[in-house]
Design an enzyme around this catalytic site. Structure first.
Site, PDB file in Angstrom:
ATOM      1  N   HIS A  12       9.247   6.825   7.919  1.00  0.00           N
ATOM      2  CA  HIS A  12       9.806   6.917   6.566  1.00  0.00           C
ATOM      3  C   HIS A  12      11.293   7.241   6.716  1.00  0.00           C
ATOM      4  O   HIS A  12      11.726   7.802   7.715  1.00  0.00           O
ATOM      5  CB  HIS A  12       9.047   7.963   5.745  1.00  0.00           C
ATOM      6  CG  HIS A  12       7.709   7.457   5.276  1.00  0.00           C
ATOM      7  ND1 HIS A  12       7.499   6.988   4.010  1.00  0.00           N
ATOM      8  CD2 HIS A  12       6.532   7.300   5.926  1.00  0.00           C
ATOM      9  CE1 HIS A  12       6.242   6.575   3.883  1.00  0.00           C
ATOM     10  NE2 HIS A  12       5.626   6.756   5.046  1.00  0.00           N
ATOM     11  N   CYS A  67       4.417   9.109   0.139  1.00  0.00           N
ATOM     12  CA  CYS A  67       3.016   9.526   0.125  1.00  0.00           C
ATOM     13  C   CYS A  67       2.839  10.535  -1.004  1.00  0.00           C
ATOM     14  O   CYS A  67       3.605  11.501  -1.098  1.00  0.00           O
ATOM     15  CB  CYS A  67       2.646  10.156   1.468  1.00  0.00           C
ATOM     16  SG  CYS A  67       0.999  10.894   1.448  1.00  0.00           S
ATOM     17  N   HIS A  98       5.706   4.259  12.623  1.00  0.00           N
ATOM     18  CA  HIS A  98       5.645   4.206  11.154  1.00  0.00           C
ATOM     19  C   HIS A  98       6.636   5.249  10.653  1.00  0.00           C
ATOM     20  O   HIS A  98       6.319   6.435  10.580  1.00  0.00           O
ATOM     21  CB  HIS A  98       4.204   4.516  10.723  1.00  0.00           C
ATOM     22  CG  HIS A  98       3.954   4.588   9.259  1.00  0.00           C
ATOM     23  ND1 HIS A  98       3.166   3.681   8.575  1.00  0.00           N
ATOM     24  CD2 HIS A  98       4.345   5.495   8.307  1.00  0.00           C
ATOM     25  CE1 HIS A  98       3.086   4.016   7.302  1.00  0.00           C
ATOM     26  NE2 HIS A  98       3.785   5.110   7.110  1.00  0.00           N
ATOM     27  N   ARG A 140       0.837  -1.207   0.000  1.00  0.00           N
ATOM     28  CA  ARG A 140       0.000   0.000   0.000  1.00  0.00           C
ATOM     29  C   ARG A 140       0.874   1.261   0.000  1.00  0.00           C
ATOM     30  O   ARG A 140       0.999   1.938  -1.015  1.00  0.00           O
ATOM     31  CB  ARG A 140      -0.952  -0.030   1.226  1.00  0.00           C
ATOM     32  CG  ARG A 140      -2.062   0.996   1.189  1.00  0.00           C
ATOM     33  CD  ARG A 140      -1.668   2.384   1.618  1.00  0.00           C
ATOM     34  NE  ARG A 140      -1.097   2.460   2.956  1.00  0.00           N
ATOM     35  CZ  ARG A 140      -0.525   3.533   3.447  1.00  0.00           C
ATOM     36  NH1 ARG A 140      -0.416   4.641   2.713  1.00  0.00           N
ATOM     37  NH2 ARG A 140      -0.003   3.546   4.668  1.00  0.00           N
ATOM     38  N   ASP A 141       1.533   1.539   1.101  1.00  0.00           N
ATOM     39  CA  ASP A 141       2.346   2.762   1.194  1.00  0.00           C
ATOM     40  C   ASP A 141       3.454   2.720   0.140  1.00  0.00           C
ATOM     41  O   ASP A 141       3.798   3.733  -0.480  1.00  0.00           O
ATOM     42  CB  ASP A 141       2.958   2.855   2.599  1.00  0.00           C
ATOM     43  CG  ASP A 141       3.240   4.287   3.033  1.00  0.00           C
ATOM     44  OD1 ASP A 141       3.236   5.178   2.177  1.00  0.00           O
ATOM     45  OD2 ASP A 141       3.468   4.501   4.242  1.00  0.00           O
ATOM     46  N   ASN A 154       9.191   3.943   3.281  1.00  0.00           N
ATOM     47  CA  ASN A 154       9.250   3.583   4.699  1.00  0.00           C
ATOM     48  C   ASN A 154      10.610   2.956   4.998  1.00  0.00           C
ATOM     49  O   ASN A 154      11.294   2.484   4.096  1.00  0.00           O
ATOM     50  CB  ASN A 154       8.179   2.524   5.022  1.00  0.00           C
ATOM     51  CG  ASN A 154       6.788   3.028   4.776  1.00  0.00           C
ATOM     52  OD1 ASN A 154       6.338   3.074   3.646  1.00  0.00           O
ATOM     53  ND2 ASN A 154       6.114   3.428   5.834  1.00  0.00           N
TER      54      ASN A 154
HETATM   55  P1  HMG Z   1     -13.096  14.594  -1.942  1.00  0.00           P
HETATM   56  O1  HMG Z   1     -12.817  14.986  -3.345  1.00  0.00           O
HETATM   57  O2  HMG Z   1     -13.275  15.669  -0.924  1.00  0.00           O
HETATM   58  O3  HMG Z   1     -14.279  13.539  -1.803  1.00  0.00           O
HETATM   59  O4  HMG Z   1     -11.896  13.648  -1.477  1.00  0.00           O
HETATM   60  P2  HMG Z   1     -15.766  13.512  -2.265  1.00  0.00           P
HETATM   61  O5  HMG Z   1     -16.520  12.811  -1.193  1.00  0.00           O
HETATM   62  O6  HMG Z   1     -16.205  14.888  -2.699  1.00  0.00           O
HETATM   63  O7  HMG Z   1     -15.705  12.563  -3.551  1.00  0.00           O
HETATM   64  C1  HMG Z   1     -15.038  12.927  -4.754  1.00  0.00           C
HETATM   65  C2  HMG Z   1     -15.116  11.758  -5.724  1.00  0.00           C
HETATM   66  O8  HMG Z   1     -14.371  10.644  -5.197  1.00  0.00           O
HETATM   67  C3  HMG Z   1     -16.529  11.232  -5.930  1.00  0.00           C
HETATM   68  O9  HMG Z   1     -16.590  10.690  -7.225  1.00  0.00           O
HETATM   69  C4  HMG Z   1     -16.637  10.109  -4.927  1.00  0.00           C
HETATM   70  O10 HMG Z   1     -17.573   9.140  -5.267  1.00  0.00           O
HETATM   71  C5  HMG Z   1     -15.227   9.531  -5.005  1.00  0.00           C
HETATM   72  P3  HMG Z   1     -17.312  11.494  -8.429  1.00  0.00           P
HETATM   73  O11 HMG Z   1     -18.715  11.705  -7.948  1.00  0.00           O
HETATM   74  O12 HMG Z   1     -16.542  12.790  -8.577  1.00  0.00           O
HETATM   75  O13 HMG Z   1     -17.170  10.564  -9.580  1.00  0.00           O
HETATM   76  N1  HMG Z   1     -14.840   8.864  -3.754  1.00  0.00           N
HETATM   77  C6  HMG Z   1     -14.370   7.616  -3.701  1.00  0.00           C
HETATM   78  N2  HMG Z   1     -14.140   6.682  -4.638  1.00  0.00           N
HETATM   79  C7  HMG Z   1     -13.679   5.495  -4.231  1.00  0.00           C
HETATM   80  N3  HMG Z   1     -13.396   5.202  -2.936  1.00  0.00           N
HETATM   81  C8  HMG Z   1     -13.599   6.108  -1.977  1.00  0.00           C
HETATM   82  C9  HMG Z   1     -14.109   7.378  -2.348  1.00  0.00           C
HETATM   83  N4  HMG Z   1     -14.416   8.483  -1.638  1.00  0.00           N
HETATM   84  C10 HMG Z   1     -14.874   9.386  -2.514  1.00  0.00           C
HETATM   85  N5  HMG Z   1     -13.303   5.803  -0.714  1.00  0.00           N
HETATM   86  C11 HMG Z   1     -11.145  11.768  -0.193  1.00  0.00           C
HETATM   87  C12 HMG Z   1     -11.854  13.112  -0.168  1.00  0.00           C
HETATM   88  C13 HMG Z   1     -10.871  11.388   1.239  1.00  0.00           C
HETATM   89  C14 HMG Z   1     -12.021  10.741  -0.857  1.00  0.00           C
HETATM   90  C15 HMG Z   1      -9.820  11.932  -1.003  1.00  0.00           C
HETATM   91  O14 HMG Z   1      -9.139  13.041  -0.508  1.00  0.00           O
HETATM   92  C16 HMG Z   1      -8.924  10.726  -0.932  1.00  0.00           C
HETATM   93  O15 HMG Z   1      -9.264   9.663  -1.431  1.00  0.00           O
HETATM   94  N6  HMG Z   1      -7.733  10.872  -0.290  1.00  0.00           N
HETATM   95  C17 HMG Z   1      -6.820   9.773  -0.127  1.00  0.00           C
HETATM   96  C18 HMG Z   1      -5.403  10.261  -0.185  1.00  0.00           C
HETATM   97  C19 HMG Z   1      -4.450   9.121   0.077  1.00  0.00           C
HETATM   98  O16 HMG Z   1      -4.759   7.968  -0.146  1.00  0.00           O
HETATM   99  N7  HMG Z   1      -3.222   9.462   0.567  1.00  0.00           N
HETATM  100  C20 HMG Z   1      -2.232   8.474   0.842  1.00  0.00           C
HETATM  101  C21 HMG Z   1      -2.544   7.651   2.041  1.00  0.00           C
HETATM  102  S1  HMG Z   1      -2.160   8.440   3.591  1.00  0.00           S
HETATM  103  C22 HMG Z   1      -0.479   8.109   3.823  1.00  0.00           C
HETATM  104  O17 HMG Z   1       0.184   7.623   2.929  1.00  0.00           O
HETATM  105  C23 HMG Z   1       0.124   8.368   5.165  1.00  0.00           C
HETATM  106  C24 HMG Z   1       0.364   7.065   5.954  1.00  0.00           C
HETATM  107  O18 HMG Z   1       1.197   6.175   5.246  1.00  0.00           O
HETATM  108  C25 HMG Z   1       0.999   7.390   7.306  1.00  0.00           C
HETATM  109  C26 HMG Z   1       2.220   8.306   7.193  1.00  0.00           C
HETATM  110  O19 HMG Z   1       3.189   7.962   6.493  1.00  0.00           O
HETATM  111  O20 HMG Z   1       2.156   9.355   7.813  1.00  0.00           O
HETATM  112  C27 HMG Z   1      -0.965   6.350   6.230  1.00  0.00           C
HETATM  113 MG    MG Z   2       3.427   6.287   5.239  1.00  0.00          MG
END
Ligand code: HMG
Ligand code: MG
Length: 313
Positions: free
Chosen positions: A213, A244, A211, A16-17, A253
């Site tokens: 990086h 990310c 966690h 995933r990450d 990581n």
């Molecule tokens: P938004 O644009 O505000 O959401 O995004 P929305 O509710 O307005 O929806 C926009 C569109 O996305 C819509 O589709 C929804 O249906 C769709 P449209 O009508 O335009 O066709 N949608 C989805 N589709 C599939 N699955 C879903 C989903 N939700 C909405 N779950 C949202 C808000 C949270 C969805 C967006 O910002 C997002 O997906 N963000 C994810 C970002 C991400 O994955 N970042 C990386 C992971 S975090 C990380 O790596 C850190 C970590 O490793 C720890 C660390 O290292 O610190 C965990």
């Molecule tokens: Mg991470």
């Protein structure tokens, strides 16, 4: 200083990450084979997928296919396959794909929260409440994440108390464990310990994970600093892959191979076979067309080559 734990639990986040910000697509077949190789090496918890918006992270759009391919082999070994979910839509998709566990992700920095999930910290907590309630009703445990615990790409320094506040809110909502993410990989051991001390004052230590990086090369040092504070669960990615997409400049990581070598070398058990793990790392590095970021994997490969050359003489 705490006594070092006897057993260290590794949460493998490479699929995933590790793969969420790859510029070139990685097929579900390759992701599934990577997970199967990790399981064969003894890894018993894999964050296999993420059900986020494909507009935000297209690399993770095939989560259901990945889980479908791996589930039978994982179920035979009792391995937990987890998925990241940002909202109810993501949870529904993760449940439909039979993920064993899900993880919600918050941040200690307002700017990062906005960039990563398009809402404030308060809004994210309000969004997670029904997600956690629905997951628990379905019998699925929920892990939490706090990002930017040792610095934010947009705000710089983050106060340990700000991290502790978010960790406590996730704990109170029902996350059985919260993983503290040094998203930009800029933390150092003393900062790690100060942040952990603040969190451990609010949340039981057993409910905290590290966690890290490895952007600034401090990943293994920070793991050791956290071990000395009694943390016994660490997220890592095989071959050190990843980053990310919403944290500019952050690299992967800390490599799982490096943590396994560190822990086993200090008398702690991980249940992971380092040789097989390094083979899984070589597999994904070859698929990505780049050298491993794990120094332990590189050293192991050099040793293997020297031994093989000596046998031929
Ligand atoms: P938004 O644009 O505000 O959401 O995004 P929305 O509710 O307005 O929806 C926009 C569109 O996305 C819509 O589709 C929804 O249906 C769709 P449209 O009508 O335009 O066709 N949608 C989805 N589709 C599939 N699955 C879903 C989903 N939700 C909405 N779950 C949202 C808000 C949270 C969805 C967006 O910002 C997002 O997906 N963000 C994810 C970002 C991400 O994955 N970042 C990386 C992971 S975090 C990380 O790596 C850190 C970590 O490793 C720890 C660390 O290292 O610190 C965990
Ligand atoms: Mg991470």
């Amino acid at each position: 200083m705490h006594e070092l734990p006897k057993r260290v639990r590794i949460v493998e986040v490479g699929p995933r990450d590790g793969l969420q910000s790859e510029p070139s697509p990685v097929s579900a077949t390759v992701k599934a084979e990577l997970i199967e190789r990790l399981i064969d090496a003894g890894v018993r918890y894999v964050e296999a997928a993420s059900f986020v918006s494909p507009k935000w992270v297209p690399q993770m759009a095939d989560g259901a296919q990945v889980l479908e391919r791996v589930l039978p082999s994982a179920r035979r070994t009792g391995t937990t396959l987890a998925a990241l979910v940002p909202n109810l839509k993501g949870l529904e998709a993760a449940l439909a794909a039979h993920a064993d566990e899900v993880a919600v992700f918050a941040a200690a920095s307002e700017s990062f929260s906005q960039k990563n999930i398009n809402c404030s910290i308060d809004e994210s907590i309000a969004r997670f409440e029904p997600v956690i309630g629905a997951a628990r009703k379905a019998g699925v445990r929920v892990r939490g994440y706090v990002s930017c615990v040792l610095g934010c790409p947009f705000e710089g320094e983050i106060a340990p108390e700000a991290v502790a506040r978010v960790a406590k809110r996730l704990y109170d909502l029902g996350c059985y464990e919260t993983s503290l993410g040094d998203t930009i990989g800029a933390g150092t051991p003393l900062k790690t310990q100060a942040m952990l001390d603040a969190c451990a004052a609010q949340v039981p230590l057993q409910a905290l994970a590290g966690h890290f990086h490895d952007t600034w090369g401090m990943g293994a040092a920070n793991v050791l600093a956290a071990l000395q504070r009694g943390v016994a669960t660490f997220d890592s990615s095989v071959s050190g892959i990843g980053g990310c997409p919403y944290s500019p400049g952050a690299t992967g990581n800390v490599a799982t191979e490096d943590i396994v070598y560190l822990c086993e070398g200090m008398g702690m058990t991980t249940g992971i076979d380092l040789d097989k793990l390094a083979d899984a790392g070589a597999f994904i590095s070859a698929a990505l067309g780049r050298a491993t970021s794990s120094r332990v994997a590189r050293a192991l490969e050099g040793k293997r080559q020297r031994e093989s050359a000596a046998r031929k003489v």
